[in-house]
Write an enzyme that holds these catalytic residues in place. Structure first.
Site, PDB file in Angstrom:
ATOM      1  N   THR A  41       0.820  -1.217   0.000  1.00  0.00           N
ATOM      2  CA  THR A  41       0.000   0.000   0.000  1.00  0.00           C
ATOM      3  C   THR A  41       0.853   1.266   0.000  1.00  0.00           C
ATOM      4  O   THR A  41       0.326   2.377  -0.066  1.00  0.00           O
ATOM      5  CB  THR A  41      -0.943   0.005   1.215  1.00  0.00           C
ATOM      6  N   HIS A  46       8.168  -0.534   6.392  1.00  0.00           N
ATOM      7  CA  HIS A  46       8.841   0.075   7.543  1.00  0.00           C
ATOM      8  C   HIS A  46       9.290  -1.039   8.477  1.00  0.00           C
ATOM      9  O   HIS A  46       8.941  -2.217   8.276  1.00  0.00           O
ATOM     10  CB  HIS A  46       7.959   1.122   8.234  1.00  0.00           C
ATOM     11  N   HIS A  49       6.996  -3.788   9.752  1.00  0.00           N
ATOM     12  CA  HIS A  49       6.598  -4.844   8.818  1.00  0.00           C
ATOM     13  C   HIS A  49       7.569  -6.016   8.833  1.00  0.00           C
ATOM     14  O   HIS A  49       7.233  -7.110   8.361  1.00  0.00           O
ATOM     15  CB  HIS A  49       6.572  -4.306   7.372  1.00  0.00           C
ATOM     16  N   LYS A  83      -6.785  -1.287  11.710  1.00  0.00           N
ATOM     17  CA  LYS A  83      -6.976   0.047  11.156  1.00  0.00           C
ATOM     18  C   LYS A  83      -8.248   0.679  11.717  1.00  0.00           C
ATOM     19  O   LYS A  83      -9.239   0.000  11.933  1.00  0.00           O
ATOM     20  CB  LYS A  83      -7.073  -0.003   9.620  1.00  0.00           C
ATOM     21  N   ARG A  87      -8.587   2.320   4.243  1.00  0.00           N
ATOM     22  CA  ARG A  87      -7.386   2.770   3.544  1.00  0.00           C
ATOM     23  C   ARG A  87      -7.763   3.600   2.321  1.00  0.00           C
ATOM     24  O   ARG A  87      -8.782   3.358   1.685  1.00  0.00           O
ATOM     25  CB  ARG A  87      -6.565   1.569   3.062  1.00  0.00           C
ATOM     26  N   GLN A 172      -7.742 -13.232   1.695  1.00  0.00           N
ATOM     27  CA  GLN A 172      -6.529 -13.734   2.346  1.00  0.00           C
ATOM     28  C   GLN A 172      -6.627 -15.233   2.583  1.00  0.00           C
ATOM     29  O   GLN A 172      -5.638 -15.958   2.434  1.00  0.00           O
ATOM     30  CB  GLN A 172      -6.268 -13.005   3.666  1.00  0.00           C
ATOM     31  N   ASP A 193      -2.626  -9.579  14.969  1.00  0.00           N
ATOM     32  CA  ASP A 193      -3.825  -8.938  14.432  1.00  0.00           C
ATOM     33  C   ASP A 193      -4.348  -9.673  13.194  1.00  0.00           C
ATOM     34  O   ASP A 193      -5.459  -9.401  12.723  1.00  0.00           O
ATOM     35  CB  ASP A 193      -3.558  -7.462  14.106  1.00  0.00           C
ATOM     36  N   LYS A 236       3.695   2.161  19.463  1.00  0.00           N
ATOM     37  CA  LYS A 236       4.046   1.245  18.385  1.00  0.00           C
ATOM     38  C   LYS A 236       5.542   1.272  18.118  1.00  0.00           C
ATOM     39  O   LYS A 236       6.141   2.332  18.012  1.00  0.00           O
ATOM     40  CB  LYS A 236       3.298   1.606  17.100  1.00  0.00           C
ATOM     41  N   LYS A 239       7.944   3.746  15.334  1.00  0.00           N
ATOM     42  CA  LYS A 239       7.352   5.059  15.106  1.00  0.00           C
ATOM     43  C   LYS A 239       8.226   6.137  15.752  1.00  0.00           C
ATOM     44  O   LYS A 239       8.762   5.960  16.839  1.00  0.00           O
ATOM     45  CB  LYS A 239       5.939   5.142  15.699  1.00  0.00           C
ATOM     46  N   THR A 240       8.358   7.278  15.064  1.00  0.00           N
ATOM     47  CA  THR A 240       9.093   8.420  15.595  1.00  0.00           C
ATOM     48  C   THR A 240       8.229   9.668  15.423  1.00  0.00           C
ATOM     49  O   THR A 240       7.121   9.596  14.898  1.00  0.00           O
ATOM     50  CB  THR A 240      10.420   8.630  14.834  1.00  0.00           C
TER      51      THR A 240
END
Length: 414
Positions: A41, A46, A49, A83, A87, A172, A193, A236, A239-240
């Site tokens: 997506t 990142h 993942h 989510k 999306r 899926q 998840d 999370k 994350k920054t």
């Protein structure tokens, strides 16, 4: 318990399994084919993942065959799991570009050899599905009542769940079914998840291919999930303030990537060593017994080496030493160029820091200076009206700027 599963457990890659004893027995009997999926997506993965892909490499070490499924088909819909809103739809052309980019990133990390590691794209079997046939053959195997019990759907129902997203679990599950038939895949791994989606695939394989005891044995399928990785502060992982820590160096530089790991909380060091490196547990424990800053530096080097290669990790380490320890090589620090003429004429410190990217706005830079967080060549700046000339450069003619304790930029005059 099978040694591969024990290793996953020991290193933190275990939350749930559909049939732990059955999977352990299956792995004891010989290598199994398994898969992990990701949806393209965006143009880059990142670091969050990558948890399942580190697990993939561990399973490969024990002789099992791993498939990385890049969801060029499912990305056309978007997974509602985890989510809070739907999306944003992206074009098929952009999805194809993202697939190519992510495949390249994963190839560098995994090393696809089409023998023990494959990359597959579910666009190959999803893009041209006949919807009526799919509903008859696959949709008939699903209970809406059961689907609504899964957490991913329960949470979204409160905020609004589109019909297109509701179909995601079927797709899926169908992926698992197709990979089972095409490549003999018997195991899907992923974040916790994904539990509902994974178990739906296990159930679909049983419904479509099982029946007799002999068929059930021939078409065994399993699901295994990992805990969702968070930092010790509950936020999370990966994350920054700027956002996610990406693998694409155009989105997150190697130096920034290195510094993310160098600045993790003390409480997270051992956990991240176990998940994001391949060092033996005994060596990790010895590292963690020593100096905490040395342990963080080693963690940053090891993870950067795995994602970007040893040469880039060495450069990032050298740049970090130059920035924060008075050694190393300044050329490996994040660097920006500024016109020499502007500095010769006298450049305001606010403009200097802003042009160096150390503030989202000039007001941000002003506050940084007022709060004592702006440093130029080792000296704290206190006057927001101060100007900088070439005389303020260091012995190499550079300006080394720091914003707080973690952000640093080398300014070179051109």
């Amino acid at each position: 318990m099978n040694e591969a599963i024990e290793t996953l457990k020991e290193r933190g890659f275990f939350a749930q399994c559909t049939d732990l004893e059955g999977l352990s027995k299956k792995m004891d009997e010989g290598p199994v084919a398994f898969y992990v999926g990701c949806d393209p997506t965006g143009p880059s993965l990142h670091i969050g993942h990558m948890v399942p892909f580190f697990a993939l490499r561990w399973l490969r070490k024990f002789g099992h065959k791993g498939l990385a499924l890049i969801g060029g088909g499912t990305a056309r819909i978007g997974d509602p799991s985890g989510k809070t809103e739907m999306r944003k739809m992206i074009s098929y052309e952009q999805i194809d570009q993202n697939v190519a980019s992510i495949k390249k990133q994963l190839d560098r990390f995994i090393g696809f050899d089409d023998s023990n590691a494959y990359a597959v794209n579910n666009k190959d079997w999803l893009a041209d599905l006949n919807y009526i046939d799919f509903l008859r053959d696959i949709g008939s195997c699903f209970s809406v009542n059961k689907m609504l019990t899964f957490e991913a759907y329960k949470q979204r129902l409160e905020r609004g769940l589109s019909f297109i997203e509701f179909n995601y679990q079927l797709l899926q599950a169908y992926d698992f079914f197709m990979l089972h038939q095409k490549h003999g895949v018997v195991l899907q791994i992923g974040g916790d998840d994904q539990w509902g989606n994974i178990t739906a695939g296990v159930d679909l394989i049983r419904r479509k291919l099982g029946g007799t005891e002999e068929l059930n044995a021939a078409h065994q399928a399993f699901g295994l999930t990992f805990p969702l990785i968070t930092r010790s502060d509950g936020k999370k992982m990966g994350k920054t303030e700027k956002g996610a820590v990406f693998l694409d160096t155009n989105l997150t530089s190697v130096f920034e990537f290195f510094q993310y790991w160098r600045n993790v909380a003390d409480a997270d060091i051992r956990k991240f060593f176990l998940l994001f490196t391949f060092l033996p547990v005994s060596e990790i424990d010895e590292i963690c017994k020593g100096d905490v800053n040395a342990a963080k530096e080693r963690l940053a080097f090891e993870v950067t080496k795995e994602i970007h290669g040893e040469e880039e990790a060495q450069k990032a380490l050298s740049g970090a030493k130059a920035a924060f320890a008075g050694g190393g090589d300044k050329s490996n620090m994040p660097t920006v160029e500024i016109e020499k003429a502007a500095v010769d004429a006298g450049l305001g410190v606010i403009d200097l820091f802003f042009q160096a990217g150390l503030g989202g706005s000039k007001s941000d830079v002003r506050r940084l200076i007022q709060q004592g967080g702006a440093v130029l060549n080792g000296k704290t700046i206190s006057d927001v009206k101060a100007t900088v000339t070439a005389a303020d450069a260091d012995s190499d003619g550079d300006f080394v700027l720091k914003a707080g304790k973690k952000k640093i930029v080398r300014v070179v005059l051109k």
